[in-house]
Design a protein around this motif. Sequence first.
Motif, PDB file in Angstrom:
ATOM      1  N   ALA A   1       0.853  -1.191   0.000  1.00  0.00           N
ATOM      2  CA  ALA A   1       0.000   0.000   0.000  1.00  0.00           C
ATOM      3  C   ALA A   1       0.887   1.238   0.000  1.00  0.00           C
ATOM      4  O   ALA A   1       1.624   1.485   0.958  1.00  0.00           O
ATOM      5  CB  ALA A   1      -0.920   0.000   1.213  1.00  0.00           C
ATOM      6  N   HIS A   2       0.806   2.030  -1.074  1.00  0.00           N
ATOM      7  CA  HIS A   2       1.756   3.116  -1.326  1.00  0.00           C
ATOM      8  C   HIS A   2       1.125   4.475  -1.047  1.00  0.00           C
ATOM      9  O   HIS A   2       0.059   4.800  -1.570  1.00  0.00           O
ATOM     10  CB  HIS A   2       2.213   3.042  -2.788  1.00  0.00           C
ATOM     11  CG  HIS A   2       3.181   4.110  -3.196  1.00  0.00           C
ATOM     12  ND1 HIS A   2       4.528   3.892  -3.320  1.00  0.00           N
ATOM     13  CD2 HIS A   2       2.978   5.420  -3.519  1.00  0.00           C
ATOM     14  CE1 HIS A   2       5.123   5.002  -3.706  1.00  0.00           C
ATOM     15  NE2 HIS A   2       4.198   5.959  -3.827  1.00  0.00           N
ATOM     16  N   ARG A   3       1.810   5.288  -0.245  1.00  0.00           N
ATOM     17  CA  ARG A   3       1.452   6.700  -0.022  1.00  0.00           C
ATOM     18  C   ARG A   3       2.563   7.563  -0.612  1.00  0.00           C
ATOM     19  O   ARG A   3       3.735   7.403  -0.245  1.00  0.00           O
ATOM     20  CB  ARG A   3       1.291   7.003   1.463  1.00  0.00           C
ATOM     21  CG  ARG A   3       0.809   8.440   1.769  1.00  0.00           C
ATOM     22  CD  ARG A   3       0.777   8.654   3.280  1.00  0.00           C
ATOM     23  NE  ARG A   3      -0.007   9.812   3.666  1.00  0.00           N
ATOM     24  CZ  ARG A   3       0.500  11.027   3.928  1.00  0.00           C
ATOM     25  NH1 ARG A   3       1.811  11.243   3.786  1.00  0.00           N
ATOM     26  NH2 ARG A   3      -0.286  12.017   4.319  1.00  0.00           N
ATOM     27  N   ASP A   4       2.222   8.473  -1.496  1.00  0.00           N
ATOM     28  CA  ASP A   4       3.220   9.275  -2.197  1.00  0.00           C
ATOM     29  C   ASP A   4       4.034  10.133  -1.244  1.00  0.00           C
ATOM     30  O   ASP A   4       3.533  10.606  -0.212  1.00  0.00           O
ATOM     31  CB  ASP A   4       2.546  10.195  -3.221  1.00  0.00           C
ATOM     32  CG  ASP A   4       2.032   9.447  -4.436  1.00  0.00           C
ATOM     33  OD1 ASP A   4       2.507   8.324  -4.684  1.00  0.00           O
ATOM     34  OD2 ASP A   4       1.141   9.981  -5.122  1.00  0.00           O
ATOM     35  N   GLY A   5       5.286  10.354  -1.634  1.00  0.00           N
ATOM     36  CA  GLY A   5       6.127  11.356  -1.000  1.00  0.00           C
ATOM     37  C   GLY A   5       6.213  12.581  -1.886  1.00  0.00           C
ATOM     38  O   GLY A   5       5.688  12.604  -3.005  1.00  0.00           O
TER      39      GLY A   5
ATOM     40  N   ALA B   1      12.757   9.787  -4.544  1.00  0.00           N
ATOM     41  CA  ALA B   1      13.183   9.245  -3.251  1.00  0.00           C
ATOM     42  C   ALA B   1      12.657   7.820  -3.066  1.00  0.00           C
ATOM     43  O   ALA B   1      11.492   7.533  -3.358  1.00  0.00           O
ATOM     44  CB  ALA B   1      12.683  10.138  -2.118  1.00  0.00           C
ATOM     45  N   LEU B   2      13.515   6.930  -2.584  1.00  0.00           N
ATOM     46  CA  LEU B   2      13.095   5.550  -2.326  1.00  0.00           C
ATOM     47  C   LEU B   2      12.138   5.506  -1.143  1.00  0.00           C
ATOM     48  O   LEU B   2      12.298   6.258  -0.169  1.00  0.00           O
ATOM     49  CB  LEU B   2      14.303   4.667  -2.041  1.00  0.00           C
ATOM     50  CG  LEU B   2      15.243   4.386  -3.223  1.00  0.00           C
ATOM     51  CD1 LEU B   2      16.432   3.542  -2.750  1.00  0.00           C
ATOM     52  CD2 LEU B   2      14.509   3.670  -4.340  1.00  0.00           C
ATOM     53  N   PRO B   3      11.152   4.620  -1.179  1.00  0.00           N
ATOM     54  CA  PRO B   3      10.162   4.567  -0.097  1.00  0.00           C
ATOM     55  C   PRO B   3      10.703   3.983   1.207  1.00  0.00           C
ATOM     56  O   PRO B   3      11.647   3.185   1.216  1.00  0.00           O
ATOM     57  CB  PRO B   3       9.065   3.660  -0.675  1.00  0.00           C
ATOM     58  CG  PRO B   3       9.299   3.618  -2.143  1.00  0.00           C
ATOM     59  CD  PRO B   3      10.773   3.775  -2.315  1.00  0.00           C
ATOM     60  N   ILE B   4      10.046   4.378   2.287  1.00  0.00           N
ATOM     61  CA  ILE B   4      10.205   3.722   3.588  1.00  0.00           C
ATOM     62  C   ILE B   4       9.107   2.668   3.668  1.00  0.00           C
ATOM     63  O   ILE B   4       7.918   2.983   3.490  1.00  0.00           O
ATOM     64  CB  ILE B   4      10.030   4.707   4.762  1.00  0.00           C
ATOM     65  CG1 ILE B   4      10.882   5.956   4.561  1.00  0.00           C
ATOM     66  CG2 ILE B   4      10.325   4.003   6.072  1.00  0.00           C
ATOM     67  CD1 ILE B   4      12.364   5.706   4.483  1.00  0.00           C
ATOM     68  N   TYR B   5       9.473   1.427   3.936  1.00  0.00           N
ATOM     69  CA  TYR B   5       8.508   0.338   4.035  1.00  0.00           C
ATOM     70  C   TYR B   5       8.281  -0.018   5.505  1.00  0.00           C
ATOM     71  O   TYR B   5       9.215   0.014   6.319  1.00  0.00           O
ATOM     72  CB  TYR B   5       9.006  -0.901   3.285  1.00  0.00           C
ATOM     73  CG  TYR B   5       8.855  -0.819   1.785  1.00  0.00           C
ATOM     74  CD1 TYR B   5       7.930  -1.612   1.106  1.00  0.00           C
ATOM     75  CD2 TYR B   5       9.624   0.065   1.041  1.00  0.00           C
ATOM     76  CE1 TYR B   5       7.784  -1.528  -0.272  1.00  0.00           C
ATOM     77  CE2 TYR B   5       9.485   0.157  -0.335  1.00  0.00           C
ATOM     78  CZ  TYR B   5       8.568  -0.644  -0.990  1.00  0.00           C
ATOM     79  OH  TYR B   5       8.425  -0.561  -2.353  1.00  0.00           O
TER      80      TYR B   5
ATOM     81  N   ILE C   1       0.326  15.512   7.220  1.00  0.00           N
ATOM     82  CA  ILE C   1       1.782  15.384   7.232  1.00  0.00           C
ATOM     83  C   ILE C   1       2.254  14.842   5.887  1.00  0.00           C
ATOM     84  O   ILE C   1       1.758  13.822   5.407  1.00  0.00           O
ATOM     85  CB  ILE C   1       2.250  14.446   8.371  1.00  0.00           C
ATOM     86  CG1 ILE C   1       1.922  15.063   9.725  1.00  0.00           C
ATOM     87  CG2 ILE C   1       3.741  14.148   8.253  1.00  0.00           C
ATOM     88  CD1 ILE C   1       2.227  14.155  10.896  1.00  0.00           C
ATOM     89  N   LYS C   2       3.207  15.527   5.298  1.00  0.00           N
ATOM     90  CA  LYS C   2       3.812  15.080   4.051  1.00  0.00           C
ATOM     91  C   LYS C   2       5.279  14.742   4.313  1.00  0.00           C
ATOM     92  O   LYS C   2       5.934  15.373   5.138  1.00  0.00           O
ATOM     93  CB  LYS C   2       3.685  16.162   2.977  1.00  0.00           C
ATOM     94  CG  LYS C   2       2.248  16.464   2.572  1.00  0.00           C
ATOM     95  CD  LYS C   2       2.199  17.571   1.526  1.00  0.00           C
ATOM     96  CE  LYS C   2       0.767  17.791   1.027  1.00  0.00           C
ATOM     97  NZ  LYS C   2      -0.146  18.178   2.121  1.00  0.00           N
ATOM     98  N   THR C   3       5.772  13.754   3.579  1.00  0.00           N
ATOM     99  CA  THR C   3       7.157  13.330   3.739  1.00  0.00           C
ATOM    100  C   THR C   3       7.863  13.318   2.397  1.00  0.00           C
ATOM    101  O   THR C   3       7.245  13.109   1.348  1.00  0.00           O
ATOM    102  CB  THR C   3       7.238  11.918   4.352  1.00  0.00           C
ATOM    103  OG1 THR C   3       6.493  10.997   3.540  1.00  0.00           O
ATOM    104  CG2 THR C   3       6.695  11.906   5.775  1.00  0.00           C
ATOM    105  N   LYS C   4       9.162  13.528   2.456  1.00  0.00           N
ATOM    106  CA  LYS C   4       9.970  13.463   1.232  1.00  0.00           C
ATOM    107  C   LYS C   4       9.894  12.074   0.616  1.00  0.00           C
ATOM    108  O   LYS C   4       9.661  11.925  -0.581  1.00  0.00           O
ATOM    109  CB  LYS C   4      11.415  13.839   1.558  1.00  0.00           C
ATOM    110  CG  LYS C   4      12.371  13.646   0.384  1.00  0.00           C
ATOM    111  CD  LYS C   4      13.812  13.951   0.780  1.00  0.00           C
ATOM    112  CE  LYS C   4      14.770  13.654  -0.372  1.00  0.00           C
ATOM    113  NZ  LYS C   4      16.180  13.927  -0.012  1.00  0.00           N
ATOM    114  N   HIS C   5      10.105  11.050   1.441  1.00  0.00           N
ATOM    115  CA  HIS C   5      10.084   9.674   0.955  1.00  0.00           C
ATOM    116  C   HIS C   5       8.662   9.122   0.980  1.00  0.00           C
ATOM    117  O   HIS C   5       7.924   9.340   1.954  1.00  0.00           O
ATOM    118  CB  HIS C   5      10.968   8.778   1.833  1.00  0.00           C
ATOM    119  CG  HIS C   5      12.424   9.091   1.741  1.00  0.00           C
ATOM    120  ND1 HIS C   5      13.289   8.415   0.917  1.00  0.00           N
ATOM    121  CD2 HIS C   5      13.174  10.022   2.392  1.00  0.00           C
ATOM    122  CE1 HIS C   5      14.513   8.905   1.056  1.00  0.00           C
ATOM    123  NE2 HIS C   5      14.471   9.893   1.945  1.00  0.00           N
TER     124      HIS C   5
END
Length: 416
Positions: A70-74, A79-83, A118-122
Amino acid sequence: MAAIGENLKINSERLWDSLMEMAKIGPGVAGGNNRQTVTDEDSEGRHLFQDWCKAAGCTMGLDQMGNMFAHRDGTDPDALPIYVGSHLDTQPTGGKYDGVLGVLSGLELLRTMNDLDIKTKHPIVVTNWTNEEGTRYAPAMLSSGVFAGIHTQDWAYDRVDAEGKAFGDELQRIGWRGDEEVGARKMHAFFELHIEQGPILEAEGKQIGVVTHGQGLSWTQVTITGKDAHTGSTPMPMRKNAGLAMARVLNKVEEIALSHAPHAVGAAGHIDVYPNSRNVIPGKVVFTIDFRSPDLAVITDMEACLRVEAQAICDAMGMEIEFEKVGGFDPVAFDETCVQAVRSAAERLGYSHMDLISGAGHDACWINKVAPTAMIMCPCVDGLSHNETEEISQEWAAAGTDVLLHAVLETAIITT
């Protein structure tokens, strides 16, 4: 937008409600769950998780081993995702939290981020790994093992259950075999929250376990062959009792593990006795010795001691013995930066914590081979797991998920 600080916490009521709702799928007979891998119940749980993730604004990826992402955009498309994640499958008589907490805590993390904008780079991805338990299809952590290159996909597909049904066929039958290549995804980091499955945190009065290492594991299948004979009419000196030989070997297993205290453990978890009749002396036994330690040299030494001591016992009793290594993995040292992110999160939130070595295998142990990885643990009552009476408190679940949230946000980098 909320700054990352001790005031930033998840919605514990929502997390708990999600855990209880998932527990309604594949109910056990004694208050737990029977949601074994690639069964209809597993499929139903997957559908519920997918619906929740889509409602949280995520897109869902699915690979050829049925692993769900389940993917939430950064904010940075490069940028590689945090899993984060764990597994939704259970033991036949499993509890409501083993694995499931790690998946639904990841979902709650995304819901909290949505609530607070909240938004994140990754990007952040919540994962459900297929067949972590290994109870229907051995070995455990099967799909994360394929993802990490430990097993081949064809080999995994060919695993069969007690009824002779192949894993690949059952995955296809329930509709959860995807098209995505297994292992193609790249990770910036991976975090897994899990119940301890042991008594240490509760006994020490700690809310959080910062997992620094995972124990290595060795499974050796032992076959001892004696001679079937009548239990009433065979004189004691003339018996070749394979059951007695096994008992003596198991006593040696206990001695070997204790000689490598404090972190080594050993036991036989699987035993078959033949012909398993009340009035027949066992002529054959097959059992599996499970040795574990965070030190590979200790595991190697215990394996060697087992072979020497067991061979000597059987030689003295006039019986044949065979050894076969049927499974195992090396000890794991988790990534220091990720571990420190977990420790810092616990300290920032004011939760009592201690370092732990995981005594069980987890998907994180395989993912650690392909990405920086760390684990968080929360207590469970009496250390009981793989049991329908497995229990945690809502407060423990919330504390673990709060730490997960902070560790992930620190690693994913909050943006404005």
